[in-house]
Motif scaffolding. Structure first.
Motif, PDB file in Angstrom:
ATOM      1  N   UNK A   1      46.935  30.405  46.323  1.00 53.51           N
ATOM      2  CA  UNK A   1      45.950  31.478  46.487  1.00 53.51           C
ATOM      3  C   UNK A   1      46.259  32.645  45.559  1.00 53.51           C
ATOM      4  N   UNK A   2      47.535  32.999  45.451  1.00 51.52           N
ATOM      5  CA  UNK A   2      47.935  34.114  44.590  1.00 51.52           C
ATOM      6  C   UNK A   2      47.627  33.814  43.130  1.00 51.52           C
ATOM      7  N   UNK A   3      47.907  32.588  42.708  1.00 53.98           N
ATOM      8  CA  UNK A   3      47.641  32.199  41.322  1.00 53.98           C
ATOM      9  C   UNK A   3      46.145  32.188  41.027  1.00 53.98           C
ATOM     10  N   UNK A   4      45.358  31.877  42.046  1.00 51.58           N
ATOM     11  CA  UNK A   4      43.913  31.776  41.857  1.00 51.58           C
ATOM     12  C   UNK A   4      43.284  33.148  41.595  1.00 51.58           C
ATOM     13  N   UNK A   5      43.800  34.177  42.263  1.00 46.41           N
ATOM     14  CA  UNK A   5      43.204  35.515  42.113  1.00 46.41           C
ATOM     15  C   UNK A   5      44.297  36.578  42.160  1.00 46.41           C
ATOM     16  N   UNK A   6      45.127  36.644  41.122  1.00 51.82           N
ATOM     17  CA  UNK A   6      46.270  37.560  41.149  1.00 51.82           C
ATOM     18  C   UNK A   6      45.889  39.038  41.165  1.00 51.82           C
ATOM     19  N   UNK A   7      44.693  39.368  40.690  1.00 47.24           N
ATOM     20  CA  UNK A   7      44.282  40.769  40.618  1.00 47.24           C
ATOM     21  C   UNK A   7      43.276  41.149  41.704  1.00 47.24           C
ATOM     22  N   UNK A   8      43.206  40.337  42.727  1.00 41.52           N
ATOM     23  CA  UNK A   8      42.273  40.608  43.823  1.00 41.52           C
ATOM     24  C   UNK A   8      43.020  41.352  44.935  1.00 41.52           C
ATOM     25  N   UNK A   9      42.735  42.646  45.129  1.00 45.64           N
ATOM     26  CA  UNK A   9      43.486  43.406  46.140  1.00 45.64           C
ATOM     27  C   UNK A   9      43.258  42.898  47.563  1.00 45.64           C
ATOM     28  N   UNK A  10      42.033  42.423  47.844  1.00 45.45           N
ATOM     29  CA  UNK A  10      41.750  41.908  49.187  1.00 45.45           C
ATOM     30  C   UNK A  10      42.588  40.667  49.483  1.00 45.45           C
ATOM     31  N   UNK A  11      42.747  39.822  48.469  1.00 47.45           N
ATOM     32  CA  UNK A  11      43.563  38.619  48.648  1.00 47.45           C
ATOM     33  C   UNK A  11      45.008  39.001  48.941  1.00 47.45           C
ATOM     34  N   UNK A  12      45.552  39.906  48.130  1.00 44.87           N
ATOM     35  CA  UNK A  12      46.942  40.325  48.341  1.00 44.87           C
ATOM     36  C   UNK A  12      47.108  40.965  49.723  1.00 44.87           C
ATOM     37  N   UNK A  13      46.104  41.741  50.114  1.00 37.86           N
ATOM     38  CA  UNK A  13      46.158  42.367  51.441  1.00 37.86           C
ATOM     39  C   UNK A  13      46.163  41.301  52.539  1.00 37.86           C
ATOM     40  N   UNK A  14      45.297  40.295  52.409  1.00 43.34           N
ATOM     41  CA  UNK A  14      45.241  39.233  53.420  1.00 43.34           C
ATOM     42  C   UNK A  14      46.539  38.437  53.472  1.00 43.34           C
ATOM     43  N   UNK A  15      47.152  38.241  52.313  1.00 42.79           N
ATOM     44  CA  UNK A  15      48.456  37.572  52.289  1.00 42.79           C
ATOM     45  C   UNK A  15      49.473  38.410  53.058  1.00 42.79           C
ATOM     46  N   UNK A  16      49.387  39.721  52.879  1.00 45.67           N
ATOM     47  CA  UNK A  16      50.275  40.611  53.626  1.00 45.67           C
ATOM     48  C   UNK A  16      50.045  40.519  55.121  1.00 45.67           C
ATOM     49  N   UNK A  17      48.773  40.490  55.516  1.00 45.46           N
ATOM     50  CA  UNK A  17      48.437  40.408  56.947  1.00 45.46           C
ATOM     51  C   UNK A  17      48.986  39.123  57.555  1.00 45.46           C
ATOM     52  N   UNK A  18      48.786  38.000  56.854  1.00 46.29           N
ATOM     53  CA  UNK A  18      49.258  36.716  57.378  1.00 46.29           C
ATOM     54  C   UNK A  18      50.777  36.724  57.526  1.00 46.29           C
TER      55      UNK A  18
END
Length: 433
Positions: free
Chosen positions: A288-305
């Motif tokens: 997921x990180x590699x797919x969208x490294x500059x997506x803040x929402x993705x990074x935030x969701x990774x943090x939440x999980x």
């Protein structure tokens, strides 16, 4: 003797037929007087006879009157009668299609259309009043009346989910997949010249408005397919119901049809973690990180999980990446601070379990310093956040509570005053008094 029996049978049949017609006339008159209760009583007295009646014309009339009766009761607030009205009208159409005689079918179809509109409007009201199960059932009934309108089934599933009725929602979602529901369509828009706002409407209305000169800039936009969303929701429900294997199958299907949806990967990763497969969890998170490294929402969701799983260091790393991409991401700031507070709180139980020996006192002081350092780190994150977002209520409140827990009364009062100035809740906690 045989002739006598035949005469008696004929007389009985005649009396039965007379009774049926009499009660139907009574029901019809009662309906004209808006007395649906009396009509229902009259029709109930001949229900057994009418179900086995040989004359399709009489049967069709009976069910038409029964539909009108239940429809009238439904309009008076008896929601249970709605489905009975629908069933009766559908029976009218079925009987007359078989007999080839169509005296009541057109009216029955019109009544079904009107009932559908009433059901949908009532469902909208139920949703607004958080009566989600009732709304779901009405929307599903609307779909059963008009099976070509599959959007009713989609919204029935959504209402069921909103109300936490997951098994019902699952049934609806599975039916949507069975009928091949796509959900994509065209959205017709135009700009209101008077207000300058872009509005959505049906195509004919939009075209008329543009021709009238009150709207301009017509635009047609294709709405995306809802297939992936349906499969994703199905998987989430399976997870909620503890059917993890089925959930994994659903995620796999969803990803095949929508490979670029990173949220699907995150949900799948979370499920693998729940099932104890941490290696697969890490693999999917990396994907997921590699797919969208500059997506803040993705990074935030990774943090939440990671935070939910208790992986505080990984959560911090993700929240920090979020803030590198978007320094003003308030929820990331709040959650990053919370990771330090949570870790500090975990030390409190250990501190409270210590005794009064010299070694325990030393250990207590050591843990207290560590806890205070963690709380300070949490406070520092939010102090930095205030520099770019000085009036944020969430940041001010959380920061005030941290200082209260630390016993830092000066900073507690400073934050309390800032909250009061910004109109926020400034109730003092016990720690800060």
């Amino acid at each position: 003797m045989k002739t006598r029996f035949l005469i008696l049978a004929t007389l009985c049949f005649s009396f039965a037929g007379f009774s049926q017609k009499k009660e139907m006339k009574t029901a019809e008159k009662a309906l004209k007087d808006s007395n649906a209760t009396a009509a229902k009583t009259a029709l109930s007295s001949i229900s057994a006879m009418m179900e086995s009646a040989e004359d399709p014309k009489d049967q069709a009339e009976y069910y038409f009157l029964l539909g009108n009766t239940n429809g009238q009761l439904a309009k008076k607030g008896d929601n249970a009668s709605l489905e009975s009205a629908v069933t009766a009208y559908q029976k009218v159409i079925e009987i007359e299609e078989k007999s080839g005689k169509g005296k009541f079918s057109d009216d029955a179809k019109q009544q079904l259309t009107a009932l559908t509109a009433d059901l949908v409007n009532s469902a909208v009201e139920d949703n607004g009043n958080k009566k989600f199960e009732e709304a779901a059932e009405k929307l599903y009934l609307s779909y059963k009346i008009s099976p070509q309108d599959t959007s009713y089934l989609y919204y029935a599933a959504s209402s069921a989910v909103n109300g936490g009725h997951y098994e019902k929602a699952l049934t609806y979602y599975e039916e949507l997949q069975e009928v091949g529901y796509d959900g994509s369509g065209m959205i017709y828009k135009a700009t209101n010249i008077e207000t300058g706002e872009v509005e959505e409407m049906d195509k004919n209305q939009r075209d008329l408005m543009v021709k009238s000169g009150s709207y301009k800039d017509p635009a047609d936009e294709k709405s995306p397919s809802k297939k992936a969303e349906i499969v994703k929701n199905t998987a989430l429900i399976y997870t909620q119901l503890g059917q993890d294997d089925k959930a994994l199958e659903a995620y796999q299907t969803a990803r095949e049809s929508n490979p670029d949806d990173v949220n699907l990967i995150l949900n799948q990763a979370n499920l693998y973690y729940k099932m104890g497969d941490k290696d697969k969890f890490k693999e999917l998170m990396a994907e997921a990180t590699a797919m969208a490294p500059d997506n803040p929402d993705l990074q935030y969701n990774i943090g939440v999980i990671n935070m939910e799983q208790g992986n505080l260091e990984a959560a911090r790393e993700a929240y920090k990446k979020t803030l590198e991409i978007d320094p003003g991401y308030t929820n990331a700031q709040l959650n990053l601070s919370t990771t330090y507070v949570n870790e500090g709180n975990e030390l409190i139980d250990e501190m409270n379990a210590l005794g009064n020996s010299k070694a325990d006192v030393a250990k207590y002081d050591e843990l207290k310093k560590k806890k205070d350092d963690l709380f300070t780190q949490g406070a520092t994150v939010l102090e930095d956040a205030l520099k770019t977002n000085p009036g944020n209520q969430g940041i001010l409140t959380q920061l005030k509570n941290i200082y209260g827990a630390m016993g830092d009364n000066d900073n507690f009062m400073r934050l309390k005053n800032l909250l009061e100035e910004s109109g926020g809740d400034a109730e003092a906690t016990e720690e800060g008094k």
